[in-house]
Write a protein that holds these residues in place. Structure first.
Motif, PDB file in Angstrom:
ATOM      1  N   GLY A   1      -3.062  -4.369  -1.533  1.00  0.00           N
ATOM      2  CA  GLY A   1      -2.397  -3.227  -0.926  1.00  0.00           C
ATOM      3  C   GLY A   1      -2.226  -2.082  -1.897  1.00  0.00           C
ATOM      4  O   GLY A   1      -2.393  -0.912  -1.538  1.00  0.00           O
ATOM      5  N   THR A   2      -1.904  -2.409  -3.154  1.00  0.00           N
ATOM      6  CA  THR A   2      -1.752  -1.364  -4.170  1.00  0.00           C
ATOM      7  C   THR A   2      -3.049  -0.583  -4.336  1.00  0.00           C
ATOM      8  O   THR A   2      -3.047   0.655  -4.394  1.00  0.00           O
ATOM      9  CB  THR A   2      -1.347  -1.986  -5.515  1.00  0.00           C
ATOM     10  OG1 THR A   2      -0.122  -2.705  -5.352  1.00  0.00           O
ATOM     11  CG2 THR A   2      -1.172  -0.913  -6.579  1.00  0.00           C
ATOM     12  N   GLY A   3      -4.164  -1.303  -4.405  1.00  0.00           N
ATOM     13  CA  GLY A   3      -5.444  -0.624  -4.563  1.00  0.00           C
ATOM     14  C   GLY A   3      -5.791   0.256  -3.380  1.00  0.00           C
ATOM     15  O   GLY A   3      -6.232   1.401  -3.545  1.00  0.00           O
TER      16      GLY A   3
ATOM     17  N   ALA B   1       0.848  -1.191   0.000  1.00  0.00           N
ATOM     18  CA  ALA B   1       0.000   0.000   0.000  1.00  0.00           C
ATOM     19  C   ALA B   1       0.882   1.239   0.000  1.00  0.00           C
ATOM     20  O   ALA B   1       0.587   2.238  -0.680  1.00  0.00           O
ATOM     21  CB  ALA B   1      -0.920  -0.011   1.217  1.00  0.00           C
ATOM     22  N   ALA B   2       1.986   1.199   0.753  1.00  0.00           N
ATOM     23  CA  ALA B   2       2.946   2.302   0.738  1.00  0.00           C
ATOM     24  C   ALA B   2       3.731   2.324  -0.557  1.00  0.00           C
ATOM     25  O   ALA B   2       3.859   3.357  -1.219  1.00  0.00           O
ATOM     26  CB  ALA B   2       3.905   2.158   1.928  1.00  0.00           C
ATOM     27  N   ASN B   3       4.253   1.177  -0.938  1.00  0.00           N
ATOM     28  CA  ASN B   3       5.168   1.059  -2.068  1.00  0.00           C
ATOM     29  C   ASN B   3       4.489   1.370  -3.399  1.00  0.00           C
ATOM     30  O   ASN B   3       4.776   2.387  -4.047  1.00  0.00           O
ATOM     31  CB  ASN B   3       5.734  -0.370  -2.056  1.00  0.00           C
ATOM     32  CG  ASN B   3       6.612  -0.684  -3.236  1.00  0.00           C
ATOM     33  OD1 ASN B   3       7.254   0.199  -3.807  1.00  0.00           O
ATOM     34  ND2 ASN B   3       6.642  -1.935  -3.629  1.00  0.00           N
ATOM     35  N   LEU B   4       3.560   0.528  -3.810  1.00  0.00           N
ATOM     36  CA  LEU B   4       2.940   0.677  -5.122  1.00  0.00           C
ATOM     37  C   LEU B   4       1.792   1.670  -5.109  1.00  0.00           C
ATOM     38  O   LEU B   4       1.451   2.244  -6.153  1.00  0.00           O
ATOM     39  CB  LEU B   4       2.477  -0.692  -5.623  1.00  0.00           C
ATOM     40  CG  LEU B   4       3.620  -1.704  -5.796  1.00  0.00           C
ATOM     41  CD1 LEU B   4       3.075  -3.060  -6.242  1.00  0.00           C
ATOM     42  CD2 LEU B   4       4.648  -1.202  -6.794  1.00  0.00           C
ATOM     43  N   GLY B   5       1.193   1.871  -3.928  1.00  0.00           N
ATOM     44  CA  GLY B   5       0.171   2.919  -3.846  1.00  0.00           C
ATOM     45  C   GLY B   5       0.760   4.284  -4.133  1.00  0.00           C
ATOM     46  O   GLY B   5       0.223   5.073  -4.918  1.00  0.00           O
ATOM     47  N   ALA B   6       1.898   4.588  -3.513  1.00  0.00           N
ATOM     48  CA  ALA B   6       2.563   5.866  -3.779  1.00  0.00           C
ATOM     49  C   ALA B   6       3.150   5.909  -5.189  1.00  0.00           C
ATOM     50  O   ALA B   6       3.163   6.955  -5.836  1.00  0.00           O
ATOM     51  CB  ALA B   6       3.662   6.102  -2.737  1.00  0.00           C
ATOM     52  N   TYR B   7       3.638   4.757  -5.667  1.00  0.00           N
ATOM     53  CA  TYR B   7       4.229   4.716  -7.017  1.00  0.00           C
ATOM     54  C   TYR B   7       3.209   5.073  -8.089  1.00  0.00           C
ATOM     55  O   TYR B   7       3.565   5.621  -9.145  1.00  0.00           O
ATOM     56  CB  TYR B   7       4.799   3.330  -7.280  1.00  0.00           C
ATOM     57  CG  TYR B   7       5.370   3.172  -8.668  1.00  0.00           C
ATOM     58  CD1 TYR B   7       6.407   3.990  -9.113  1.00  0.00           C
ATOM     59  CD2 TYR B   7       4.878   2.198  -9.537  1.00  0.00           C
ATOM     60  CE1 TYR B   7       6.936   3.850 -10.385  1.00  0.00           C
ATOM     61  CE2 TYR B   7       5.396   2.047 -10.806  1.00  0.00           C
ATOM     62  CZ  TYR B   7       6.432   2.868 -11.233  1.00  0.00           C
ATOM     63  OH  TYR B   7       6.946   2.732 -12.505  1.00  0.00           O
ATOM     64  N   THR B   8       1.939   4.776  -7.839  1.00  0.00           N
ATOM     65  CA  THR B   8       0.890   5.116  -8.798  1.00  0.00           C
ATOM     66  C   THR B   8       0.948   6.588  -9.177  1.00  0.00           C
ATOM     67  O   THR B   8       0.662   6.953 -10.325  1.00  0.00           O
ATOM     68  CB  THR B   8      -0.489   4.774  -8.202  1.00  0.00           C
ATOM     69  OG1 THR B   8      -0.528   3.393  -7.845  1.00  0.00           O
ATOM     70  CG2 THR B   8      -1.605   5.078  -9.189  1.00  0.00           C
TER      71      THR B   8
ATOM     72  N   GLY C   1      -3.667   1.547  -1.166  1.00  0.00           N
ATOM     73  CA  GLY C   1      -2.732   2.664  -1.095  1.00  0.00           C
ATOM     74  C   GLY C   1      -3.035   3.742  -2.119  1.00  0.00           C
ATOM     75  O   GLY C   1      -2.998   4.938  -1.802  1.00  0.00           O
ATOM     76  N   ALA C   2      -3.336   3.327  -3.354  1.00  0.00           N
ATOM     77  CA  ALA C   2      -3.663   4.311  -4.396  1.00  0.00           C
ATOM     78  C   ALA C   2      -4.924   5.088  -4.031  1.00  0.00           C
ATOM     79  O   ALA C   2      -5.001   6.311  -4.238  1.00  0.00           O
ATOM     80  CB  ALA C   2      -3.830   3.604  -5.741  1.00  0.00           C
ATOM     81  N   TRP C   3      -5.919   4.392  -3.464  1.00  0.00           N
ATOM     82  CA  TRP C   3      -7.146   5.076  -3.031  1.00  0.00           C
ATOM     83  C   TRP C   3      -6.839   6.078  -1.922  1.00  0.00           C
ATOM     84  O   TRP C   3      -7.336   7.208  -1.933  1.00  0.00           O
ATOM     85  CB  TRP C   3      -8.159   4.043  -2.541  1.00  0.00           C
ATOM     86  CG  TRP C   3      -9.339   4.679  -1.857  1.00  0.00           C
ATOM     87  CD1 TRP C   3     -10.433   5.233  -2.434  1.00  0.00           C
ATOM     88  CD2 TRP C   3      -9.493   4.851  -0.440  1.00  0.00           C
ATOM     89  NE1 TRP C   3     -11.282   5.734  -1.463  1.00  0.00           N
ATOM     90  CE2 TRP C   3     -10.735   5.521  -0.242  1.00  0.00           C
ATOM     91  CE3 TRP C   3      -8.715   4.505   0.663  1.00  0.00           C
ATOM     92  CZ2 TRP C   3     -11.186   5.841   1.038  1.00  0.00           C
ATOM     93  CZ3 TRP C   3      -9.177   4.828   1.927  1.00  0.00           C
ATOM     94  CH2 TRP C   3     -10.394   5.477   2.106  1.00  0.00           C
ATOM     95  N   ALA C   4      -6.014   5.669  -0.958  1.00  0.00           N
ATOM     96  CA  ALA C   4      -5.706   6.544   0.174  1.00  0.00           C
ATOM     97  C   ALA C   4      -4.938   7.781  -0.287  1.00  0.00           C
ATOM     98  O   ALA C   4      -5.224   8.905   0.159  1.00  0.00           O
ATOM     99  CB  ALA C   4      -4.892   5.779   1.224  1.00  0.00           C
ATOM    100  N   VAL C   5      -3.968   7.600  -1.183  1.00  0.00           N
ATOM    101  CA  VAL C   5      -3.221   8.759  -1.688  1.00  0.00           C
ATOM    102  C   VAL C   5      -4.144   9.676  -2.470  1.00  0.00           C
ATOM    103  O   VAL C   5      -4.108  10.909  -2.325  1.00  0.00           O
ATOM    104  CB  VAL C   5      -2.046   8.292  -2.579  1.00  0.00           C
ATOM    105  CG1 VAL C   5      -1.383   9.500  -3.265  1.00  0.00           C
ATOM    106  CG2 VAL C   5      -1.013   7.537  -1.752  1.00  0.00           C
ATOM    107  N   GLY C   6      -4.988   9.088  -3.319  1.00  0.00           N
ATOM    108  CA  GLY C   6      -5.908   9.881  -4.131  1.00  0.00           C
ATOM    109  C   GLY C   6      -6.931  10.647  -3.311  1.00  0.00           C
ATOM    110  O   GLY C   6      -7.518  11.627  -3.795  1.00  0.00           O
ATOM    111  N   ALA C   7      -7.178  10.217  -2.066  1.00  0.00           N
ATOM    112  CA  ALA C   7      -8.151  10.909  -1.216  1.00  0.00           C
ATOM    113  C   ALA C   7      -7.650  12.279  -0.771  1.00  0.00           C
ATOM    114  O   ALA C   7      -8.439  13.116  -0.337  1.00  0.00           O
ATOM    115  CB  ALA C   7      -8.483  10.045   0.002  1.00  0.00           C
ATOM    116  N   PHE C   8      -6.337  12.504  -0.865  1.00  0.00           N
ATOM    117  CA  PHE C   8      -5.780  13.809  -0.525  1.00  0.00           C
ATOM    118  C   PHE C   8      -5.950  14.756  -1.707  1.00  0.00           C
ATOM    119  O   PHE C   8      -5.844  14.360  -2.863  1.00  0.00           O
ATOM    120  CB  PHE C   8      -4.287  13.697  -0.187  1.00  0.00           C
ATOM    121  CG  PHE C   8      -4.011  13.088   1.157  1.00  0.00           C
ATOM    122  CD1 PHE C   8      -3.669  13.884   2.249  1.00  0.00           C
ATOM    123  CD2 PHE C   8      -4.085  11.720   1.346  1.00  0.00           C
ATOM    124  CE1 PHE C   8      -3.408  13.329   3.495  1.00  0.00           C
ATOM    125  CE2 PHE C   8      -3.827  11.148   2.584  1.00  0.00           C
ATOM    126  CZ  PHE C   8      -3.501  11.952   3.663  1.00  0.00           C
TER     127      PHE C   8
END
Length: 415
Positions: free
Chosen positions: A367-369, A241-248, A371-378
């Motif tokens: 986790g990727t999904g 979630a940290a790794n690939l979520g932020a990489y998105t 993390g990407a959702w959490a980052v996009g919420a900002f």
């Protein structure tokens, strides 16, 4: 299993059974390179594919979704089949399906056929992938198991660094279908090598999945019943979630911070792949040394902390040089972490190696999904990447430390 290497061991005092003979795994290593290429190939070809079959790029992107969803959902069940009926059967079946799926993609004339071919490719990779990792884990000598898995992971990453650009060049010269024909031919060429190198193994007994669940499909949850593996899967989810979520959002963040062109952002992908390759090789070697010294989990927290540092530098570090160094650190830590996870999954619970490996991939996608959702919420993705990436990487570090106790408890119960 016969050895196809003609080279004698370089170090004379290393016992024969502890030597890592790379050519014994030429077939599965070739497949990992092709799988790595396949996973990332469609993205740069989306505009060309969309124009060719007369759909929007957003619609063409559903081919990527089909691949990922089918893999994530089916991999644990197909991993169970590999654990029950042997690596050779599921590996060869997945390889044949991979040949057919890429040929079908090359022949597709509309979106429906292309999506179905990509779903079939996801099914093929879900069958072959866990079987490959389990095959390496159970046939490589214990002292070099991490190095063997690390080299496999490095070759998977090399598919992104080298295979994807080569596929793009081929598509530019001969059309996007040529890239899929190349994958078809390359995979078909690996089949005779696999037949030679992957020996038949006896099927596992009906209760090999770890007790409860016995011969039923519920045995697919065996990894979640093992305390050490359950922690590993939860840590894996947080880490990715940290790794690939932020990489998105990395391209968007760096593009906005430093006004980088599309071409420059493409070169960052090479840096990502290079870091992954270096981390995979480093993680395998250091992991072997740690296990030889009797330390089972000293490095997973280290890779998680380095991930947090790499994300912070890449997203908020002053100047482009530090930001690029952060990207390199980020994906070196990522490659090392994934290699260590695969090594431990193959070592802690031999009875369900493939199922555990499959769950690692499924939780990575989950986790990727998240993390990407959490980052996009900002409102600001740079802020979101920094907060979500660093916090969840540190959560993964803490979980890795706690996992030591679960592993010791599991090992104590088995003794």
């Amino acid at each position: 299993m016969s050895d196809v290497s003609d080279s004698p061991p370089i170090v004379a005092d290393v016992p024969e059974q502890e030597v890592f003979r790379r050519w014994r795994y030429a077939g599965v290593f070739a497949l990992l390179f092709l799988f790595g290429t396949e996973t990332f190939l469609v993205s740069p070809l989306l505009p060309t594919i969309a124009d060719s079959i007369h759909v929007s790029e957003a619609a063409a992107a559903s081919t990527v979704t089909a691949y990922v969803l089918v893999y994530a959902i089916c991999a644990p069940f197909l991993g169970l089949l590999s654990d029950r009926f042997g690596r050779r059967r599921t590996l060869l079946a997945g390889t044949v399906l991979f040949v057919l799926s890429n040929a079908a993609a090359a022949l597709s004339t509309d979106l429906t056929l292309l999506v179905l071919s990509r779903a079939l490719a996801g099914l093929a990779a879900a069958a072959a992938g866990p079987a490959i990792w389990a095959h390496i884990a159970e046939t490589a000598p214990d002292a070099v198991r991490g190095r063997a898995l690390g080299l496999g992971m490095a070759l998977f990453s090399t598919g992104q660094v080298i295979g994807v650009p080569l596929g793009g060049l081929l598509a530019g010269a001969a059309g996007w279908r040529a890239a899929f024909w190349a994958l078809t031919v390359g995979t078909a060429a690996a089949v005779p090598v696999l037949l030679r190198q992957v020996a038949p193994r006896p099927a596992a007994p009906a209760d090999a999945g770890g007790g409860a669940g016995g011969g039923s499909a519920l045995a697919v949850l065996a990894a979640w019943r093992d305390p050490a593996l359950r922690r590993a899967l939860l840590v894996n989810t947080a880490f990715n979630a940290a790794n690939l979520g932020a990489y998105t959002f990395l391209g968007a963040v760096l593009g906005e911070r430093f006004d980088l062109s599309v071409q420059a952002l493409g070169l960052i992908g090479v840096l990502v792949g290079a870091g992954s390759v270096a981390g995979s090789l480093l993680g395998g070697r250091l992991g072997d040394q740690a296990r030889a010294a009797g330390r089972r989990l000293p490095l997973l927290p280290v890779w998680s902390v380095l991930l947090a540092a790499g994300i912070a530098l890449a997203v908020a570090g002053p100047g482009i040089v530090l930001a690029l160094l952060g990207v390199l650190l980020w994906f070196t830590a990522s490659g090392a972490f994934v290699t260590d996870q695969q090594t431990l999954a193959g070592t802690v619970a031999p009875a369900h190696r493939a199922t555990s490996s499959a769950w690692l991939t499924s939780t990575m996608y989950a986790g990727t999904g998240v993390g990407a959702w959490a980052v996009g919420a900002f409102g600001d993705v740079a802020t979101g990447s920094l907060i979500v990436g660093v916090v969840l990487a540190l959560v993964a570090a803490a979980g890795s430390v706690q996992r030591r106790g679960a592993l010791r408890g599991t090992e104590g119960a088995r003794q």
